[in-house]
Design a protein around this motif. Structure first.
Motif, PDB file in Angstrom:
ATOM      1  N   ALA A 830      36.691  42.625  36.103  1.00 34.26           N
ATOM      2  CA  ALA A 830      37.895  43.181  35.498  1.00 34.26           C
ATOM      3  C   ALA A 830      39.010  43.373  36.515  1.00 34.26           C
ATOM      4  CB  ALA A 830      37.571  44.519  34.818  1.00 34.26           C
ATOM      5  N   ASN A 831      38.673  43.833  37.689  1.00 36.62           N
ATOM      6  CA  ASN A 831      39.656  44.044  38.742  1.00 36.62           C
ATOM      7  C   ASN A 831      39.226  43.276  39.979  1.00 36.62           C
ATOM      8  OD1 ASN A 831      41.090  45.935  37.141  1.00 36.62           O
ATOM      9  ND2 ASN A 831      39.574  47.501  37.711  1.00 36.62           N
ATOM     10  N   PRO A 832      40.166  42.706  40.724  1.00 39.68           N
ATOM     11  CA  PRO A 832      39.789  41.975  41.940  1.00 39.68           C
ATOM     12  C   PRO A 832      39.057  42.841  42.952  1.00 39.68           C
ATOM     13  CG  PRO A 832      42.068  41.519  41.335  1.00 39.68           C
ATOM     14  CD  PRO A 832      41.610  42.632  40.448  1.00 39.68           C
ATOM     15  N   SER A 833      39.276  44.176  42.907  1.00 43.95           N
ATOM     16  CA  SER A 833      38.619  45.049  43.879  1.00 43.95           C
ATOM     17  C   SER A 833      37.211  45.447  43.461  1.00 43.95           C
ATOM     18  CB  SER A 833      39.472  46.306  44.100  1.00 43.95           C
ATOM     19  OG  SER A 833      39.637  46.989  42.864  1.00 43.95           O
ATOM     20  N   ASP A 834      36.808  45.116  42.236  1.00 41.76           N
ATOM     21  CA  ASP A 834      35.472  45.474  41.774  1.00 41.76           C
ATOM     22  C   ASP A 834      34.421  44.620  42.455  1.00 41.76           C
ATOM     23  OD1 ASP A 834      36.624  47.319  40.139  1.00 41.76           O
ATOM     24  OD2 ASP A 834      36.474  46.108  38.308  1.00 41.76           O
ATOM     25  N   CYS A 835      33.309  45.249  42.818  1.00 43.96           N
ATOM     26  CA  CYS A 835      32.207  44.500  43.417  1.00 43.96           C
ATOM     27  C   CYS A 835      31.343  43.845  42.348  1.00 43.96           C
ATOM     28  CB  CYS A 835      31.341  45.427  44.275  1.00 43.96           C
ATOM     29  SG  CYS A 835      32.165  45.943  45.774  1.00 43.96           S
ATOM     30  N   CYS A 836      31.199  44.493  41.230  1.00 43.55           N
ATOM     31  CA  CYS A 836      30.285  44.015  40.192  1.00 43.55           C
ATOM     32  C   CYS A 836      31.057  43.458  39.000  1.00 43.55           C
ATOM     33  CB  CYS A 836      29.379  45.156  39.726  1.00 43.55           C
ATOM     34  SG  CYS A 836      28.369  45.861  41.045  1.00 43.55           S
ATOM     35  N   LYS A 837      30.506  42.436  38.437  1.00 43.86           N
ATOM     36  CA  LYS A 837      31.061  41.894  37.209  1.00 43.86           C
ATOM     37  C   LYS A 837      30.590  42.741  36.026  1.00 43.86           C
ATOM     38  CE  LYS A 837      31.419  37.112  38.808  1.00 43.86           C
ATOM     39  NZ  LYS A 837      31.040  35.707  38.536  1.00 43.86           N
ATOM     40  N   ALA A 838      31.343  42.638  34.925  1.00 41.70           N
ATOM     41  CA  ALA A 838      31.001  43.395  33.719  1.00 41.70           C
ATOM     42  C   ALA A 838      31.230  42.518  32.507  1.00 41.70           C
ATOM     43  CB  ALA A 838      31.846  44.669  33.641  1.00 41.70           C
ATOM     44  N   CYS A 839      30.621  42.899  31.399  1.00 44.15           N
ATOM     45  CA  CYS A 839      30.847  42.159  30.160  1.00 44.15           C
ATOM     46  C   CYS A 839      32.271  42.399  29.688  1.00 44.15           C
ATOM     47  CB  CYS A 839      29.856  42.612  29.087  1.00 44.15           C
ATOM     48  SG  CYS A 839      28.143  42.148  29.451  1.00 44.15           S
ATOM     49  N   PRO A 840      32.958  41.377  29.212  1.00 43.77           N
ATOM     50  CA  PRO A 840      34.362  41.528  28.802  1.00 43.77           C
ATOM     51  C   PRO A 840      34.501  42.484  27.634  1.00 43.77           C
ATOM     52  CG  PRO A 840      33.513  39.402  28.114  1.00 43.77           C
ATOM     53  CD  PRO A 840      32.452  40.018  28.987  1.00 43.77           C
ATOM     54  N   ALA A 841      35.499  43.331  27.700  1.00 36.60           N
ATOM     55  CA  ALA A 841      35.807  44.250  26.618  1.00 36.60           C
ATOM     56  C   ALA A 841      36.933  43.686  25.769  1.00 36.60           C
ATOM     57  CB  ALA A 841      36.184  45.620  27.178  1.00 36.60           C
ATOM     58  N   GLU A 842      37.211  44.339  24.674  1.00 32.50           N
ATOM     59  CA  GLU A 842      38.275  43.855  23.796  1.00 32.50           C
ATOM     60  C   GLU A 842      39.620  43.948  24.490  1.00 32.50           C
ATOM     61  OE1 GLU A 842      36.212  45.159  19.567  1.00 32.50           O
ATOM     62  OE2 GLU A 842      38.176  45.935  20.150  1.00 32.50           O
ATOM     63  N   ASP A 843      39.851  45.043  25.170  1.00 35.19           N
ATOM     64  CA  ASP A 843      41.104  45.226  25.892  1.00 35.19           C
ATOM     65  C   ASP A 843      40.794  45.294  27.379  1.00 35.19           C
ATOM     66  OD1 ASP A 843      42.578  45.376  23.542  1.00 35.19           O
ATOM     67  OD2 ASP A 843      42.083  47.515  23.319  1.00 35.19           O
ATOM     68  N   THR A 844      41.181  44.251  28.073  1.00 29.65           N
ATOM     69  CA  THR A 844      40.942  44.210  29.514  1.00 29.65           C
ATOM     70  C   THR A 844      41.959  45.084  30.220  1.00 29.65           C
ATOM     71  OG1 THR A 844      40.118  41.976  29.314  1.00 29.65           O
ATOM     72  CG2 THR A 844      40.755  42.711  31.524  1.00 29.65           C
ATOM     73  N   PRO A 845      41.547  46.044  31.001  1.00 31.66           N
ATOM     74  CA  PRO A 845      42.508  46.926  31.680  1.00 31.66           C
ATOM     75  C   PRO A 845      43.327  46.143  32.696  1.00 31.66           C
ATOM     76  CG  PRO A 845      40.285  47.283  32.530  1.00 31.66           C
ATOM     77  CD  PRO A 845      40.155  46.363  31.350  1.00 31.66           C
TER      78      PRO A 845
END
Length: 944
Positions: A830-845
């Protein structure tokens, strides 16, 4: 220990994303509000790694491919402190608003200017030629890709800057009340950035006690105290030359003087550039037999590359008296052996032109033999009544530089990865003998041959010049893979001396398993840099076999390490074959990290990051090292290690021992934590002012590599990286407890222990164990049980790792963030600074305005305050200038690359550039297009 343990934990994730770290963000660095005095008695401003005098104005240069911002004018404004001291402050403004309104309908922008002007068909030749030269200089720059790191510190990329050489002939002073000296000296200078190193040899004068540099007005610009020694060589360095004196040096307006201890003899000469310095391999100092003559000369000589022709340029002083009525004086140049004339050339010299260039063609084998032994003499004698003569012996060029070689498996005739190393140091004497000391270690089998060679004409045909295998002694290794060779070559030919001093020879190591070549290295001249460790000690070899566990690599290196009287550690590292990134398009990438640490990894390790590698050489000074690390250096229980992206836990390593007595200054055997912090990391402000890499921020000096909490926001951590201040916001780790609170004196929330009955024991433990943990990365104390993201200079906060303070032991435990398992098929970051990937949400922050190290995967790029997807293109925006449409940037797997639009070369003299276009065009073509456009417009109007 904990600082480097973090780097080890991150592993390949750290090194693979090193190109997208915070250092490479093209945000303009925080500049010093007020720059301390660069040289004694001189005030000014520091901007972009350069020093400007008060009232100087300049256009800032943002580096490639942006270049000089012609519409931005910076000014070094004089300011006065409360105590009346004058200092400089930099202010910049956009000049575009001050441009006059053009009177024509179609104004054009001339290259190198900010304001548009009306096109002129009769542009003066001088302006056209200067513009043509401007584009010639910039032509190569258009083909270079951009690396964001150049924004952070111009000194990091300064390894590409070419050094400038100067020379001076020093003879007796004739305008003094003292009798003129018969002594003669030759000085060679090298200007690199703002440091001027010098090597001086002298004859017919006692060893001088001082060297003085004089400016154009005759005032003392710098004084150097000559150390006592029994040699005729003086080595020194003048650091932090002010801009005004660099200008005088390049304009050949500086002079150098040397005096003896009794002040009875003085030599003086003008510092000049000379075309012969680049190719010089032999030299001579010419003196006179007359007493108090004030005469002298120097000869710079070199052999032709293919023929036995000896080219020379001779500079003399005093042969032609200033009162001579003749404009030209005939002289004879002789080549002698034991007073027998071998060659003679007739020429003319004058007081206006002291240079004399000639060629001695086709030297025979005997003359070449005598040349190599330092037995040939060159003499210059005037003709007519009362002839005057100066003469001197020719020998290989002498200097304070070091002849050395690093031998690696990657440079072998058949490149390999054995993890072995070879290190060699040479010394060439005036009589032509060549001393050598060679050390090899970590080889796969016994050494069978050690040879000095030329570059092979073909892979299968080596050109061996000298075999020194007989001087090699094997070590104690059971495989015979280590040993030393020490001795002297007494019959080095003149041609080979020439090639040696031109960096054209190699040293080769053959083993039982690699009969031709297992290690090989080029013999290179390492320029003198002011450190004396090279002349007094052998370097420490660095090899993959010394890493724990051993690494099979084609790289190798060696290092000189010393500790001075102030307990500052000086280091110089040379590497060969270091692993590089697969992306070779940008040669300024950080592709190696040098570290120093202790051999015992199980103990409390005080490992420190030294520097980054951008080429084959790195050097620096480490001042804020702990007493424990100094003790381990003294005991030989420390090492230097170079890590790379391919081998983040170390690619080459070497064990070092540096005897020192720095522990004697400690206050007893038991030192409290707070006292220890003050003892090690707080230093004399006067020493900090002298350090050219010191940062000046919020009214205080900070050493290179140091970290601190700024006054403007205690929830930031700042670090000093070679005069550049970089500040990062504190990154708070995620808490797993349901109830949190925000202490007033802390930046991050903590678990509310009062609401968690289960944590009562932990609270009692904290009260019983108040000491906490000291983390070297951010140089702060952390309470027991607290967690934080580690601060690793120069990278900043590492969000992919979390450190915890173990209250019972005071140890810091750091580990990489563990990513949870995901159920979706296409997870996203979701964010370039995140270490872990996550499942996509309806509204990407939206992307957060943070800048941390990324974990593995396709990486975004951050430019300024914006994030860009991989392969996305954009035009960069620069403060005070705006969007630069002639430059295109793109994101290449986390690395921002920028390139200026490539323009065709123009054959015409007069260039202009129209508004909205990136490339210049010929005025003639522009005028023709304008006429055509007007004709078309007239036809349209006629039809209607």
């Amino acid at each position: 220990m904990e600082l480097l343990r973090v780097l080890w934990i991150l592993g390949c994730a750290c090194m693979s994303s090193v190109q997208s770290l915070r250092l490479k963000t093209p945000a303009l660095p925080i500049q010093p509000e007020r720059e301390p005095v660069i040289s004694k008695g001189l005030s000014g401003c520091s901007f972009g790694g350069r020093f400007y005098s008060l009232e100087d104005t300049w256009h800032p240069d943002l580096g490639e491919p942006f270049g000089v911002m012609h519409c931005v004018m910076c000014h070094c404004e004089p300011q006065r402190s409360r105590r009346g001291k004058v200092f400089g402050k930099v202010s910049c403004r956009n000049m575009k608003q001050d441009c006059p309104e053009p009177t024509c309908d179609d104004p054009v922008l001339t290259p190198g200017h900010c304001c548009k002007t009306c096109p002129k068909g009769d542009t003066s030749r001088k302006e056209a030629e200067s513009l043509f030269e401007f584009f010639q200089d910039k032509d190569d720059d258009l083909h270079k890709s951009y690396n964001d790191r150049s924004y952070v510190s111009s000194e990091e990329n300064s390894h590409r800057d070419s050094a400038t050489d100067f020379v001076s002939l020093l003879t007796g002073v004739s305008d003094s009340w003292l009798p003129s000296s018969s002594g003669v000296a030759r000085a060679r200078f090298t200007l690199s950035r703002t440091s001027l190193t010098f090597s001086i040899t002298f004859q017919r004068i006692n060893r001088p006690s001082g060297i003085t540099f004089l400016d154009s007005d005759g005032n003392t610009a710098f004084e150097f105290r000559v150390p006592r020694a029994d040699t005729d060589m003086i080595c020194g360095v003048w650091k932090n030359l002010p801009k005004s004196q660099i200008r005088q040096l390049e304009a050949e307006q500086l002079r150098v003087s040397m005096t003896t201890a009794d002040k009875k003899e003085e030599l003086r000469g003008k510092i000049i550039k000379h075309r012969a310095l680049f190719a010089e391999t032999f030299s001579a100092i010419l003196t006179s037999e007359e007493v108090h003559s004030g005469m002298g000369g120097i000869a710079m000589l070199t052999l032709s590359d293919t023929e036995n022709n000896l080219h020379f340029i001779l500079i003399q002083q005093g042969l032609v008296s200033h009162g001579s009525s003749s404009a030209q004086m005939p002289v004879r140049v002789k080549l002698l052996y034991r007073q027998h004339v071998l060659r003679e050339i007739r020429a003319n010299i004058s007081t206006d032109d002291s240079d004399l260039a000639e060629v001695l063609a086709d030297l025979n084998s005997r003359e070449l033999f005598w040349l190599s032994r330092g037995q040939l003499q060159i003499a210059v004698e005037t003709e007519g009544q009362n002839p005057r003569q100066i003469s001197g012996y020719i020998s290989g060029k002498r200097s304070c530089d070091t002849l050395q070689s690093v031998m690696s498996g990657g440079s072998a005739l058949t490149p390999g990865k054995t993890g072995g190393v070879g290190s060699a140091v040479f010394a060439l004497h005036p009589n032509g003998s060549l001393d050598f000391q060679v050390l090899v270690a970590g080889l796969t089998s016994a050494v069978v041959a050690v040879t000095v060679e030329m570059k092979p004409r073909r892979r299968s045909k080596r050109s061996v010049l000298y075999d020194i295998t007989a001087d090699f002694s094997a070590g104690v290794d059971e495989h015979g893979g280590d040993g030393r060779a020490a001795g002297s070559l007494s019959r080095v030919e003149a041609r080979h001396i020439h090639m040696l001093l031109q960096n054209e020879l190699f040293i080769n190591i053959a083993t039982a398993q690699q009969q031709e070549s297992e290690l090989r290295g080029q013999i290179r001249m390492l320029p003198y840099n002011g450190l004396d460790a090279r002349r007094n000690e052998l370097p420490v070899p660095l090899a993959g076999q010394f890493v724990s566990p051993p690494v099979r690599t084609g790289a190798a290196g060696h290092a000189w390490v010393s500790v001075d009287q102030q307990c500052h550690l000086h280091y110089e590292i040379v590497v060969n074959g270091l692993s590089r990134s697969e992306d070779a398009s940008i040669n300024a990438h950080l592709h190696g990290l040098a570290e120093i640490g202790e051999m015992d990894d199980s103990s409390t390790n005080h490992k420190r990051l030294l520097t980054g590698f951008y080429g084959q050489q790195a050097q620096g000074v480490l001042k804020d090292i702990s007493v424990e690390l100094l003790r381990h250096l003294d005991e030989g229980m420390a090492y230097i290690q170079v890590s790379t992206k391919m081998n983040p836990r170390g690619e080459i390593r070497g064990r070092i021992q540096v005897p020192n007595s720095c522990e004697s200054g400690s206050r007893g055997e038991v030192v409290e934590e707070d006292e220890f912090h003050e003892l090690v990391f707080v230093r004399d402000p006067a020493e900090l002012k002298k350090d050219p890499h010191t940062c000046f921020f919020e009214g205080e000096h900070h050493a290179h590599g140091s970290q601190w909490t700024p006054q403007y926001n205690t929830c930031f951590t700042c670090s000093c990286q070679k005069k550049t201040v970089i500040c990062d916001p504190v990154i708070c780790p995620a808490l797993s407890c349901p109830h949190t609170l925000q202490p007033e004196d802390q930046c991050c929330p903590v678990c509310d222990e009062k609401k968690e009955t289960k944590e009562t024991t932990a609270v009692e433990k904290i009260e019983e164990d108040p000491e906490g943990c000291y983390f070297e990365g951010d140089q702060k104390m952390h309470a027991p049980g607290t967690t934080w993201h580690p601060f690793v200079p120069p990278f900043g906060y590492i969000k992919c790792a979390v450190c915890t303070c173990k209250g019972s032991t005071g140890e810091v435990h750091c580990e990489k963030v563990t990513c949870p398992p995901l159920t979706c098929s296409r997870p996203i970051r979701a964010n370039p600074s995140d270490c872990c990937k996550a499942c996509p949400a309806e509204d990407t922050p939206p992307l957060e305005d943070e800048e941390m190290m990324q974990a593995d995967g396709t990486r975004h790029c951050k430019f300024g305050k914006n994030y860009y997807q991989n392969s996305e293109h954009w035009h960069p925006s620069v403060p005070l200038v705006g969007e630069m449409k002639c430059i295109t940037c793109w994101c290449d797997h986390g690395v921002t690359k920028c390139q200026r639009k490539q323009c065709p070369l123009l054959s015409c003299r007069n260039h202009i550039r129209r508004e909205g276009t990136c490339c210049p065009e010929c005025i003639e073509d522009f005028m023709e297009k304008e006429e055509m456009a007007k004709m078309v417009e007239k036809k349209k109007n006629w039809r209607h």
